[in-house]
Scaffold this motif. Structure first.
Motif, PDB file in Angstrom:
ATOM      1  N   GLY A 501       9.989  -4.583 -31.410  1.00  0.00           N
ATOM      2  CA  GLY A 501       8.722  -4.679 -32.143  1.00  0.00           C
ATOM      3  C   GLY A 501       7.552  -4.906 -31.206  1.00  0.00           C
ATOM      4  N   LYS A 502       7.734  -5.789 -30.237  1.00  0.00           N
ATOM      5  CA  LYS A 502       6.661  -6.068 -29.282  1.00  0.00           C
ATOM      6  C   LYS A 502       6.389  -4.849 -28.406  1.00  0.00           C
ATOM      7  CE  LYS A 502       7.637 -11.035 -29.007  1.00  0.00           C
ATOM      8  NZ  LYS A 502       8.066 -12.143 -28.131  1.00  0.00           N
ATOM      9  N   GLU A 503       7.471  -4.190 -27.971  1.00  0.00           N
ATOM     10  CA  GLU A 503       7.320  -3.023 -27.114  1.00  0.00           C
ATOM     11  C   GLU A 503       6.626  -1.886 -27.864  1.00  0.00           C
ATOM     12  OE1 GLU A 503      10.066  -0.365 -24.072  1.00  0.00           O
ATOM     13  OE2 GLU A 503      10.694  -2.371 -24.689  1.00  0.00           O
ATOM     14  N   PHE A 504       6.990  -1.719 -29.147  1.00  0.00           N
ATOM     15  CA  PHE A 504       6.379  -0.689 -29.985  1.00  0.00           C
ATOM     16  C   PHE A 504       4.887  -0.955 -30.156  1.00  0.00           C
ATOM     17  CE2 PHE A 504       5.195   0.926 -34.221  1.00  0.00           C
ATOM     18  CZ  PHE A 504       5.561   2.258 -34.098  1.00  0.00           C
ATOM     19  N   PHE A 505       4.545  -2.230 -30.400  1.00  0.00           N
ATOM     20  CA  PHE A 505       3.147  -2.607 -30.603  1.00  0.00           C
ATOM     21  C   PHE A 505       2.354  -2.418 -29.292  1.00  0.00           C
ATOM     22  CE2 PHE A 505      -0.300  -5.629 -31.608  1.00  0.00           C
ATOM     23  CZ  PHE A 505      -0.685  -5.114 -32.829  1.00  0.00           C
ATOM     24  N   SER A 506       3.009  -2.715 -28.167  1.00  0.00           N
ATOM     25  CA  SER A 506       2.357  -2.539 -26.864  1.00  0.00           C
ATOM     26  C   SER A 506       2.075  -1.073 -26.585  1.00  0.00           C
ATOM     27  CB  SER A 506       3.246  -3.105 -25.740  1.00  0.00           C
ATOM     28  OG  SER A 506       3.421  -4.493 -25.913  1.00  0.00           O
ATOM     29  N   LEU A 507       3.028  -0.209 -26.992  1.00  0.00           N
ATOM     30  CA  LEU A 507       2.836   1.229 -26.831  1.00  0.00           C
ATOM     31  C   LEU A 507       1.568   1.689 -27.551  1.00  0.00           C
ATOM     32  CD1 LEU A 507       3.814   4.189 -26.196  1.00  0.00           C
ATOM     33  CD2 LEU A 507       4.975   4.100 -28.408  1.00  0.00           C
ATOM     34  N   LEU A 508       1.439   1.266 -28.807  1.00  0.00           N
ATOM     35  CA  LEU A 508       0.281   1.688 -29.600  1.00  0.00           C
ATOM     36  C   LEU A 508      -1.017   1.197 -28.961  1.00  0.00           C
ATOM     37  CD1 LEU A 508       1.566   1.114 -33.260  1.00  0.00           C
ATOM     38  CD2 LEU A 508       1.829   3.116 -31.802  1.00  0.00           C
ATOM     39  N   ASN A 509      -1.032  -0.074 -28.576  1.00  0.00           N
ATOM     40  CA  ASN A 509      -2.265  -0.654 -28.016  1.00  0.00           C
ATOM     41  C   ASN A 509      -2.632  -0.051 -26.658  1.00  0.00           C
ATOM     42  OD1 ASN A 509      -2.787  -2.315 -30.181  1.00  0.00           O
ATOM     43  ND2 ASN A 509      -1.554  -4.010 -29.382  1.00  0.00           N
ATOM     44  N   GLN A 544       4.631   8.273 -29.200  1.00  0.00           N
ATOM     45  CA  GLN A 544       4.123   8.430 -27.831  1.00  0.00           C
ATOM     46  C   GLN A 544       3.609   9.859 -27.636  1.00  0.00           C
ATOM     47  OE1 GLN A 544       6.997   8.203 -24.506  1.00  0.00           O
ATOM     48  NE2 GLN A 544       5.823   6.397 -23.826  1.00  0.00           N
ATOM     49  N   GLU A 545       4.379  10.851 -28.148  1.00  0.00           N
ATOM     50  CA  GLU A 545       3.972  12.260 -28.032  1.00  0.00           C
ATOM     51  C   GLU A 545       2.689  12.520 -28.801  1.00  0.00           C
ATOM     52  OE1 GLU A 545       4.158  15.964 -26.547  1.00  0.00           O
ATOM     53  OE2 GLU A 545       5.828  14.583 -26.212  1.00  0.00           O
ATOM     54  N   LEU A 546       2.606  11.949 -30.014  1.00  0.00           N
ATOM     55  CA  LEU A 546       1.402  12.134 -30.827  1.00  0.00           C
ATOM     56  C   LEU A 546       0.180  11.531 -30.133  1.00  0.00           C
ATOM     57  CD1 LEU A 546       2.761  11.375 -34.431  1.00  0.00           C
ATOM     58  CD2 LEU A 546       2.119  13.612 -33.505  1.00  0.00           C
ATOM     59  N   LEU A 547       0.360  10.345 -29.556  1.00  0.00           N
ATOM     60  CA  LEU A 547      -0.762   9.677 -28.888  1.00  0.00           C
ATOM     61  C   LEU A 547      -1.172  10.412 -27.604  1.00  0.00           C
ATOM     62  CD1 LEU A 547       0.374   5.997 -29.485  1.00  0.00           C
ATOM     63  CD2 LEU A 547      -1.671   7.083 -30.437  1.00  0.00           C
ATOM     64  N   VAL A 548      -0.178  10.949 -26.878  1.00  0.00           N
ATOM     65  CA  VAL A 548      -0.500  11.722 -25.670  1.00  0.00           C
ATOM     66  C   VAL A 548      -1.292  12.971 -26.049  1.00  0.00           C
ATOM     67  CG1 VAL A 548       0.527  13.147 -23.858  1.00  0.00           C
ATOM     68  CG2 VAL A 548       1.414  10.858 -24.281  1.00  0.00           C
ATOM     69  N   ASN A 549      -0.820  13.676 -27.110  1.00  0.00           N
ATOM     70  CA  ASN A 549      -1.536  14.867 -27.588  1.00  0.00           C
ATOM     71  C   ASN A 549      -2.956  14.522 -28.010  1.00  0.00           C
ATOM     72  OD1 ASN A 549       0.454  16.659 -27.129  1.00  0.00           O
ATOM     73  ND2 ASN A 549       1.118  16.888 -29.246  1.00  0.00           N
ATOM     74  N   MET A 550      -3.082  13.361 -28.686  1.00  0.00           N
ATOM     75  CA  MET A 550      -4.412  12.909 -29.122  1.00  0.00           C
ATOM     76  C   MET A 550      -5.304  12.696 -27.907  1.00  0.00           C
ATOM     77  SD  MET A 550      -6.272   9.808 -29.064  1.00  0.00           S
ATOM     78  CE  MET A 550      -5.010   8.583 -28.912  1.00  0.00           C
ATOM     79  N   GLY A 589       2.934  23.575 -31.101  1.00  0.00           N
ATOM     80  CA  GLY A 589       3.165  23.812 -29.682  1.00  0.00           C
ATOM     81  C   GLY A 589       4.453  23.139 -29.248  1.00  0.00           C
ATOM     82  N   ASN A 590       4.727  23.190 -27.949  1.00  0.00           N
ATOM     83  CA  ASN A 590       5.961  22.594 -27.438  1.00  0.00           C
ATOM     84  C   ASN A 590       6.048  21.109 -27.749  1.00  0.00           C
ATOM     85  OD1 ASN A 590       6.939  24.979 -26.450  1.00  0.00           O
ATOM     86  ND2 ASN A 590       5.951  24.730 -24.439  1.00  0.00           N
ATOM     87  N   GLY A 591       4.885  20.421 -27.613  1.00  0.00           N
ATOM     88  CA  GLY A 591       4.885  18.969 -27.847  1.00  0.00           C
ATOM     89  C   GLY A 591       5.216  18.633 -29.291  1.00  0.00           C
ATOM     90  N   LEU A 592       4.501  19.288 -30.247  1.00  0.00           N
ATOM     91  CA  LEU A 592       4.739  18.988 -31.665  1.00  0.00           C
ATOM     92  C   LEU A 592       6.101  19.504 -32.123  1.00  0.00           C
ATOM     93  CD1 LEU A 592       1.227  19.630 -33.243  1.00  0.00           C
ATOM     94  CD2 LEU A 592       2.224  17.487 -32.457  1.00  0.00           C
ATOM     95  N   LYS A 593       6.544  20.628 -31.552  1.00  0.00           N
ATOM     96  CA  LYS A 593       7.879  21.135 -31.882  1.00  0.00           C
ATOM     97  C   LYS A 593       8.938  20.129 -31.449  1.00  0.00           C
ATOM     98  CE  LYS A 593      10.470  24.460 -33.434  1.00  0.00           C
ATOM     99  NZ  LYS A 593      10.440  24.826 -34.857  1.00  0.00           N
ATOM    100  N   ASN A 594       8.726  19.524 -30.294  1.00  0.00           N
ATOM    101  CA  ASN A 594       9.635  18.494 -29.798  1.00  0.00           C
ATOM    102  C   ASN A 594       9.651  17.286 -30.727  1.00  0.00           C
ATOM    103  OD1 ASN A 594      11.441  17.407 -27.895  1.00  0.00           O
ATOM    104  ND2 ASN A 594       9.794  16.176 -27.014  1.00  0.00           N
TER     105      ASN A 594
END
Length: 624
Positions: A501-509, A544-550, A589-594
């Protein structure tokens, strides 16, 4: 030609002999088979014969009704028409019973019963057993009557044939009473009234209802409950005085008899019995006259023996008219002691008594033999049918087992295939995850370190750092180095345990910056408890992929991520206000297909909703 003519003649002769041999089977009724010469070639149709039989019966010409019933039987046999054969047998049994030829009646009804069994007509079989039980009761074979009636209940109980069922109950009740078991008789009488109460709309004839009530009164009198018995008889008398003189006479005769049994020499008893006799003399009902004269003989037996003898003799005379052996013996049981007490010769009556008793016993034995043979055949047939049913049941069981085994095998195969596919997917995910970690390590430890080494070489002391070309090279190397560190960071090992949970929240932030504001809500500490490690990894990578694409493409200034959970699934919603994209055509694209492949890998679903310049919405759902 002569040879052929001779063969033809022999064939015709044999055929005629066969037709002559189609008369009913040998047995009790052989004395009646003289008719065969007149009926061997019936020309009338079935329906014409039935009309003729009904006409004779209406005129009470039962002898002719019997002759034409035999014609009907022969015609039906020639046509091999089972339904009309059994109908003809029943008619013969019915008309012989009216003529008090009970052995012949039983013989033909038993034939009808046998065909009903072969036709699997359970209602017909039960009705014929009722007829047979009543004949046995009339012959005084009360045990045999009860056995036959009980057999009839096997075919009728549970059906809607209320009148026939009540008739079988009635037969058993009367037999129990005559055998000296009035309590048991009352139990069967109670069953009749219970049955009628359950089926108030059942079609029971008025005559049968009076017979059922009269029988109950007789049983209660046998139990010495004269009060209740007389109430029933009074009710019957009140309802039949104007409309049914035969039943009225029967009611007052029984009432007078039971009043006498309760209080000897009751004058009202004498009056009622004499009134009943007068009505029966006017109606000329022989069975009723037998009953009245026997009761009056009993009434005067102690007080006026000559008058009692006169009534006993009248009872005997009427019993002889109907050839009713039971009634004859009952009359003789009174007549013999009366004549003896009056000093009269009884030798003739004694011999007659012995002969009648022997004849009656022979008739009982013959009737029992008829039914025993039929029952043996029926039991053998039933046993054969049960064996066939058992064989069918075994085959059905074998088929069911084979089908079950096939179904179970198919289920096992499907289960194994699904399990293997699931394991394969799991292995693929694990392999992908290990590959990601290996690449991340290789990028960080080897390629990253090599680039960093190049940067240090370019920056060595004594070299011209201010050279614009070197500056460009250093900036390029630094940019590559940072990107490698980012990639390495993306694919580092994920803690799927309590700290997820902490790691997930850290990823978002970590994707929130001065240019992009990311809004999310901190989740409860137990939010990820029921989620598998594989699902946690894939969700982490997808977001992570969605945020990178963003970060790379959307130029979004605002991102919102919400997570919700029910007992069956987790729902994660991603929304940004970036440039968006068109959903038409091949928009993945490749990212969203993944991303889509990752979610399918955990049996989940991701739905994109986007338009150019209107941002992106992605809804992720997967089962727990």
């Amino acid at each position: 030609m002569k040879f052929k003519f001779g063969l033809s003649f022999i064939f015709v002769l044999i055929y005629n002999c066969c037709l002559a041999g189609l008369s009913p089977e040998n047995g009790i009724a052989n004395s009646d088979y003289h008719y065969s010469a007149t009926v061997e070639k019936p020309t009338d149709s079935i329906e014409q014969l039935k009309k003729q039989i009904k006409g004779f019966a209406k005129k009470k010409d039962y002898q002719n009704a019997i002759v034409h019933s035999k014609k009907l039987l022969l015609k039906a046999k020639v046509l091999s028409d089972s339904s009309h054969i059994t109908n003809a047998y029943w008619r013969l049994g019915y008309y012989y019973k009216i003529l008090d030829q009970l052995d012949s009646s039983y013989f033909y009804i038993d034939k009808a019963y046998s065909i009903n069994l072969k036709l699997k007509d359970s209602i017909g079989a039960g009705d014929r057993l009722l007829d047979m039980a009543n004949i046995q009761k009339s012959l005084g074979d009360y045990n045999g009557g009860m056995i036959t009636a009980t057999e009839g209940l096997k075919y009728l109980e549970g059906s809607n044939e209320i009148e026939s069922i009540s008739g079988l109950y009635q037969n058993i009740a009367v037999c129990q009473k005559e055998l000296g078991h009035p309590k048991e008789a009352l139990r069967w009488s109670d069953k009749i009234f219970s049955l009628l109460n359950k089926h108030p709309t059942a079609d029971i004839s008025t005559e049968n209802l009076y017979n059922i009530k009269t029988t109950r009164a007789n049983i209660l009198a046998a139990l010495k409950d004269y009060g209740t018995s007389l109430k029933i008889l009074d009710s019957i008398a009140a309802n039949t005085q104007a409309s049914n003189p035969s039943q009225f006479a029967r009611a007052i005769c029984n009432k007078g008899h039971y009043m006498w049994l309760e209080i000897k020499n009751n004058p009202e008893s004498e009056s009622l019995q004499l009134d009943a006799l007068r009505i029966r003399q006017e109606l000329n009902t022989v069975p009723g006259l037998i009953s009245s004269t026997i009761h009056l003989a009993e009434y005067y037996f102690e007080t006026n023996k000559p008058l009692a003898l006169d009534y006993a003799q009248k009872a005997l005379a009427n019993s002889k008219k109907t050839n009713n052996s039971v009634a004859i013996l009952e009359a003789l049981d009174l007549l013999l002691p009366l004549k003896k007490s009056l000093g009269q010769d009884v030798s003739e009556e004694a011999i007659f008594y012995s002969n009648v008793q022997n004849t009656l016993e022979k008739t009982k034995q013959a009737v029992r033999a008829i039914y025993a043979a039929t029952k043996y055949d029926n039991d053998a047939l039933e046993k054969k049918n049960l064996m066939l049913l058992a064989q069918v049941a075994i085959k059905e069981k074998q088929n069911i087992l084979a089908i079950s085994a096939t179904i179970i095998s198919l289920i096992l195969i499907v289960f194994v295939v699904l399990y293997k596919n699931q394991q394969k997917k799991k292995e693929q995910l694990e392999m992908a995850y290990k590959t990601e970690l290996r690449l991340s390590k290789k990028l960080h430890d080897e390629l990253g370190n090599d680039i960093f080494y190049l940067m240090t070489q370019v920056q060595k002391e004594g070299q011209d750092i201010a050279n614009p070309q070197k500056v460009i090279i250093l900036e390029g190397l630094d940019s590559i180095y940072q990107r490698i560190r980012d990639i390495s960071k993306e694919f580092t090992a994920i803690d799927t345990g309590d700290n997820f949970g902490k790691e997930f929240f850290s990823l978002l932030n970590s994707y929130s910056s001065t240019k992009t504001k990311l809004i999310t809500k901190e989740l409860p500490s137990n939010f990820w408890d029921n989620v598998s490690a594989e699902a946690k990894i894939e969700v982490y990578r997808v977001l992570q992929e969605l945020l990178v694409n963003m970060k790379k493409h959307s130029n979004a200034s605002l991102v919102a991520i919400t997570c919700s959970k029910s007992s069956k699934q987790v729902v994660i919603k991603y929304v940004d206000n970036g440039v968006g994209f068109s959903l038409k055509g091949n928009y993945l694209g490749n990212g969203l297909k993944n991303v889509e492949n990752r979610i399918k890998g955990i049996k989940g679903n991701i739905i994109f909703d986007s338009k150019p310049n209107e941002g992106v919405t992605a809804t992720i759902t997967f089962a727990i």
